[in-house]
Structure formats: C-alpha cells, structure tokens
Design an enzyme around this catalytic site. Structure first.
Site, short mmCIF file in Angstrom:
data_model
loop_
_atom_site.label_atom_id
_atom_site.label_comp_id
_atom_site.label_asym_id
_atom_site.label_seq_id
_atom_site.Cartn_x
_atom_site.Cartn_y
_atom_site.Cartn_z
N PRO A 127 0.88 -1.27 -0.11
CA PRO A 127 -0.03 0.03 -0.38
C PRO A 127 0.49 1.68 0.01
O PRO A 127 2.19 1.93 0.45
CB PRO A 127 -1.20 -0.19 1.11
N ASN A 128 0.55 2.56 -0.46
CA ASN A 128 0.80 3.46 -0.79
C ASN A 128 2.77 4.19 -1.78
O ASN A 128 2.52 4.95 -1.97
CB ASN A 128 1.02 4.24 0.47
N ARG B 55 4.72 11.45 -2.01
CA ARG B 55 4.97 10.38 -0.96
C ARG B 55 5.64 11.06 -0.13
O ARG B 55 7.48 10.15 -0.67
CB ARG B 55 4.43 9.25 -1.01
N TYR C 108 11.42 8.70 0.99
CA TYR C 108 11.61 7.70 0.28
C TYR C 108 12.13 7.84 -1.19
O TYR C 108 11.94 7.57 -2.31
CB TYR C 108 9.51 7.34 -0.15
N ASN D 251 7.89 -5.54 -1.56
CA ASN D 251 7.70 -4.34 -0.17
C ASN D 251 6.98 -4.47 0.22
O ASN D 251 5.50 -4.86 -0.21
CB ASN D 251 8.42 -3.25 -1.11
N ALA E 134 3.52 -0.84 4.63
CA ALA E 134 2.73 -1.35 6.18
C ALA E 134 2.36 -2.22 6.33
O ALA E 134 2.71 -2.54 7.91
CB ALA E 134 1.81 -0.32 6.08
N GLU F 190 12.67 -9.69 1.46
CA GLU F 190 12.03 -8.14 1.71
C GLU F 190 12.92 -6.82 1.48
O GLU F 190 13.99 -7.06 1.91
CB GLU F 190 11.47 -8.84 3.34
N HIS G 205 13.17 -2.87 2.00
CA HIS G 205 12.13 -1.51 2.65
C HIS G 205 13.07 -0.69 1.44
O HIS G 205 14.37 -0.58 2.23
CB HIS G 205 12.18 -1.65 3.81
N ARG H 292 13.55 3.76 12.64
CA ARG H 292 12.17 4.76 12.48
C ARG H 292 11.60 4.61 13.49
O ARG H 292 11.94 3.36 14.75
CB ARG H 292 11.36 4.33 11.07
C1 DQA Z 1 8.83 0.72 3.29
C2 DQA Z 1 7.92 1.14 5.08
C3 DQA Z 1 7.06 0.77 5.96
O1 DQA Z 1 7.55 0.98 7.44
C4 DQA Z 1 6.04 2.00 5.16
O2 DQA Z 1 4.84 1.50 6.27
C5 DQA Z 1 5.94 1.42 4.02
C6 DQA Z 1 7.34 1.70 3.27
C7 DQA Z 1 10.05 1.16 3.05
O3 DQA Z 1 9.76 0.71 1.56
O4 DQA Z 1 10.95 2.04 3.42
O5 DQA Z 1 5.03 1.88 2.90
O6 DQA Z 1 8.01 -0.75 3.19
#
Ligand code: DQA
Length: 151
Positions: A16-17, A24, A29, A80, A83, A105, A107, A114
């Site tokens: 998501p997002n 964003r 990011y 990825n 959240a 995985e 990120h 964080r």
């Molecule tokens: C994320 C880190 C997550 O905590 C966050 O909710 C994201 C992006 C990252 O790519 O750094 O949406 O996965």
C-alpha cells in the site's frame, strides 16, 4: 518443480501507498517513481537472463492472491509489503505456503531507524533475506539475490 529465471519471471510485489512513490514523503522515500523502480528491476533481471512481473496493490487480499500465484508460476518473490510488513499475519501465512521459493523483503527506508512500530516485520519471519535503507537500489539487490537463489 522449482522454476529458474530461464523458465519463469520474478514476481515483484509492492504494498500500500507505494503507487505514490516520488510524491509521498520524498524526504524518506526519495524522488523516484514506481515506474522508475520497475525499469530498474527489469534491467537488473535482464542482466541475469530473467524477466519480472511487477505489481502494486493497496489491498492485502490482492497481494495474498499474487503470492499464491507466485507459489506456482514464478522463480521467486521480491516484496516490499510496505505497512503490511508490520501488521499482516495473513501475508506471512501466504509466504509460508511457498515452500522453497526464494523470497526477498525490501524496504526503501531503514525501518530500524524509524518509529518503534516499524521495527518488527511479520514478513521477515519467512524472508530469505531482508534489505532496508538502501533506497530504491534495494530492489536491484533483491532481484540479484533471487537470481542467485533461483538459478
Ligand atoms: C516501507 C517502510 C514501511 O514501514 C512503510 O509503511 C512503507 C514503506 C519502505 O519501503 O521503506 O510504506 O516498506
């Protein structure tokens, strides 16, 4: 029978997002878009003789359906989970059903630097490797690692 890069694409899943990347919170990011990341992954996989199947969803169930698809039809998964990393036992269960499938995985940000709630990832309990804090380059590392594991 397990797939290799020669017989199946690498599934690259974005949670998501991540469709808003570039717009964003660029201070966290960066300025690159998801399309830029897809191009990077495509290029990296091609160097290893492979292809990618690159997807994004804001819906947990859709991501789970795609993990089920990858279980049978892909050489490995780079994910990825965004959240959902921190909340989704269901996504962990889906990945746990993928016996022997390489799972990396990724990120973009360093989740350990964080908020406390980002320090734990359910997905990490299944992932063969975890890359965090390397920016979008982490996706290229993920593809390289799946290529090494899948052959
Ligand atoms: C994320 C880190 C997550 O905590 C966050 O909710 C994201 C992006 C990252 O790519 O750094 O949406 O996965």
């Amino acid at each position: 029978m397990a797939h290799t890069l020669a017989t199946a694409p690498i599934m690259i899943l974005n949670g998501p997002n991540l469709d808003l990347l570039g717009q964003r919170q660029p201070e966290i990011y960066g300025s690159e878009s998801l399309a830029d990341i897809e191009a990077l992954c495509t290029e990296t996989a091609a160097r290893h003789g492979g292809t990618v199947d690159f997807r994004q969803s804001n819906h947990e169930g859709e991501l789970i359906d795609w993990v089920h698809e990858a279980r049978l039809h892909h050489a490995g998964i780079v994910i990825n989970p965004a959240a959902y990393s921190h909340t989704s036992v269901a996504l962990l269960d889906a990945l746990n059903a993928c016996d022997g499938l390489p799972v990396i995985e990724v990120h973009i940000s360093n989740i350990h630097r964080r908020e406390q709630f980002r320090h734990h990832s359910y997905v990490s309990l299944r992932a063969d490797g975890v890359i965090a804090g390397c920016g979008v380059q982490g996706y290229a590392f993920g593809v390289q690692r799946v290529a090494a594991l899948a052959g």
